[in-house]
Design an enzyme around this catalytic site. Sequence first.
Site, short mmCIF file in Angstrom:
data_model
loop_
_atom_site.label_atom_id
_atom_site.label_comp_id
_atom_site.label_asym_id
_atom_site.label_seq_id
_atom_site.Cartn_x
_atom_site.Cartn_y
_atom_site.Cartn_z
N TYR A 53 -9.71 -21.68 23.93
CA TYR A 53 -10.89 -23.71 23.90
C TYR A 53 -12.04 -23.11 22.96
O TYR A 53 -12.44 -24.06 23.00
CB TYR A 53 -10.24 -24.59 24.89
N ARG A 56 -10.98 -22.58 19.58
CA ARG A 56 -10.90 -24.46 18.53
C ARG A 56 -12.34 -25.44 18.87
O ARG A 56 -12.04 -26.00 18.05
CB ARG A 56 -9.60 -24.42 19.76
N GLN A 88 -0.32 -36.46 19.81
CA GLN A 88 -0.12 -35.39 21.05
C GLN A 88 -1.82 -33.81 20.47
O GLN A 88 -1.96 -33.09 21.27
CB GLN A 88 0.64 -34.55 20.91
N HIS A 106 -2.38 -35.83 25.08
CA HIS A 106 -2.37 -33.93 25.54
C HIS A 106 -3.75 -33.61 25.53
O HIS A 106 -4.80 -33.03 26.08
CB HIS A 106 -2.07 -33.35 24.81
N CYS A 114 -14.11 -31.99 35.47
CA CYS A 114 -14.76 -31.48 36.55
C CYS A 114 -13.44 -31.62 37.71
O CYS A 114 -13.43 -32.33 38.32
CB CYS A 114 -15.86 -31.99 37.16
N GLY A 172 3.95 -35.48 11.13
CA GLY A 172 3.36 -34.14 11.91
C GLY A 172 3.97 -33.59 13.26
O GLY A 172 2.76 -32.93 13.67
N THR A 173 5.24 -34.10 13.51
CA THR A 173 5.13 -33.62 14.79
C THR A 173 6.22 -32.72 14.78
O THR A 173 7.90 -33.71 14.32
CB THR A 173 4.72 -34.59 15.86
N SER A 174 7.07 -31.44 15.72
CA SER A 174 7.39 -30.70 15.08
C SER A 174 9.16 -31.13 16.24
O SER A 174 10.41 -30.99 16.02
CB SER A 174 7.90 -29.29 16.16
N ASN A 198 6.86 -36.35 7.54
CA ASN A 198 6.35 -34.74 8.57
C ASN A 198 7.06 -33.19 6.84
O ASN A 198 7.72 -34.22 5.97
CB ASN A 198 7.71 -34.08 9.55
N1 APR Z 1 2.12 -33.04 6.79
C1 APR Z 1 3.34 -32.72 7.61
N2 APR Z 1 3.89 -32.72 8.44
C2 APR Z 1 2.97 -30.77 8.95
C3 APR Z 1 2.17 -30.99 8.12
C4 APR Z 1 1.49 -31.41 6.35
N3 APR Z 1 0.85 -30.75 5.76
N4 APR Z 1 1.89 -29.43 7.84
C5 APR Z 1 2.60 -29.06 9.04
N5 APR Z 1 3.33 -30.35 9.55
C6 APR Z 1 4.57 -30.49 10.18
C7 APR Z 1 5.51 -28.95 10.63
O1 APR Z 1 6.65 -28.97 9.40
C8 APR Z 1 5.90 -29.27 11.80
O2 APR Z 1 6.55 -30.16 12.43
O3 APR Z 1 4.02 -30.88 11.58
C9 APR Z 1 4.58 -30.10 12.72
C10 APR Z 1 3.92 -29.10 13.58
O4 APR Z 1 4.45 -29.10 14.37
P1 APR Z 1 3.49 -28.27 16.06
O5 APR Z 1 3.50 -26.99 15.63
O6 APR Z 1 5.40 -28.07 17.09
O7 APR Z 1 2.84 -29.27 16.72
P2 APR Z 1 2.95 -30.18 17.45
O8 APR Z 1 4.93 -31.25 17.20
O9 APR Z 1 2.54 -31.42 17.69
O10 APR Z 1 3.67 -30.31 18.96
C11 APR Z 1 3.27 -30.65 19.83
O11 APR Z 1 2.83 -28.92 21.49
O12 APR Z 1 2.08 -27.04 21.78
C12 APR Z 1 2.56 -28.36 22.12
O13 APR Z 1 0.37 -29.52 23.57
C13 APR Z 1 0.66 -28.88 22.27
O14 APR Z 1 0.39 -31.03 21.34
C14 APR Z 1 1.49 -29.53 20.77
C15 APR Z 1 2.83 -30.17 21.64
#
Ligand code: APR
Length: 230
Positions: A53, A56, A88, A106, A114, A172-174, A198
């Site tokens: 961390y 990061r 997130q 998150h 602390c 932008g989330t999976s 996405n």
């Molecule tokens: N524009 C839009 N989407 C994008 C781009 C971009 N330039 N680049 C990547 N992506 C998409 C990918 O296709 C993917 O579906 O963003 C998504 C990222 O997915 P993850 O890496 O799984 O991230 P996230 O969904 O934020 O993860 C959720 O998992 O590990 C834990 O706590 C952590 O907050 C995190 C949570």
Amino acid sequence: MPRVVVLTGAGISAESGLRTFRDADGLWEGHRPEDVATPEAYQRDPLLVHRFYDARRAALLGVRPNAAHEALAQLEAALGDDLFLITQNVDDLHERGGSGRVVHLHGELRSAWCLACGARHLWEGSLGSAPPCPSCAVRALRPDIVWFGEPPYWMPEVLEAVEAADVFCAIGTSGLVYPAAGLGELAAARGARTIELNLDASANASRFHEVRRGPASLLVPQWVDEVLGE
Ligand code: APR
């Protein structure tokens, strides 16, 4: 004006230069998530977790918000309290892009928590050297990050906003990590129109009313213009 809830994930910060979590090899910057992002990992090897961390947190200094973060700040300027922005992400790119109210589900890299006195402090340096807590002086600061197996922050406020939304947009989330991944479905069940922006198909893309594929820096400004034009 519609009540809008936006949920962002790592994809919105990808074009700023921060890696997403789930790369093709299943590793997260060379580590298995369970080696660095669980309470058990922290108990077993706190220095490894702090180093991860700390790196990061330091990387934030070398990146800048992109057009997607900035467009959401414009949306906030226009909608005020009618925008509820949930992320997130543990980076601070929404704030640096101009958003004033961001709910970090998150946790945040730039916060130290602390475990002795419960205080939270803005933190920009390293935690690996076990610095004392500015409030109680005990050396028990951990990253203020929600690890796997821990409950997300702000859930009552998040659920209230999602249930009252007219529009819900996931960016932008999976769609793999719950409860965040279930918020779109909840919004739709309560009558919101839902949209996903996405790069690739997310795990729950079929549950959105509308899905657009492409980079966030392109799709988010377009979508914000549409919302503000309505
Ligand atoms: N524009 C839009 N989407 C994008 C781009 C971009 N330039 N680049 C990547 N992506 C998409 C990918 O296709 C993917 O579906 O963003 C998504 C990222 O997915 P993850 O890496 O799984 O991230 P996230 O969904 O934020 O993860 C959720 O998992 O590990 C834990 O706590 C952590 O907050 C995190 C949570």
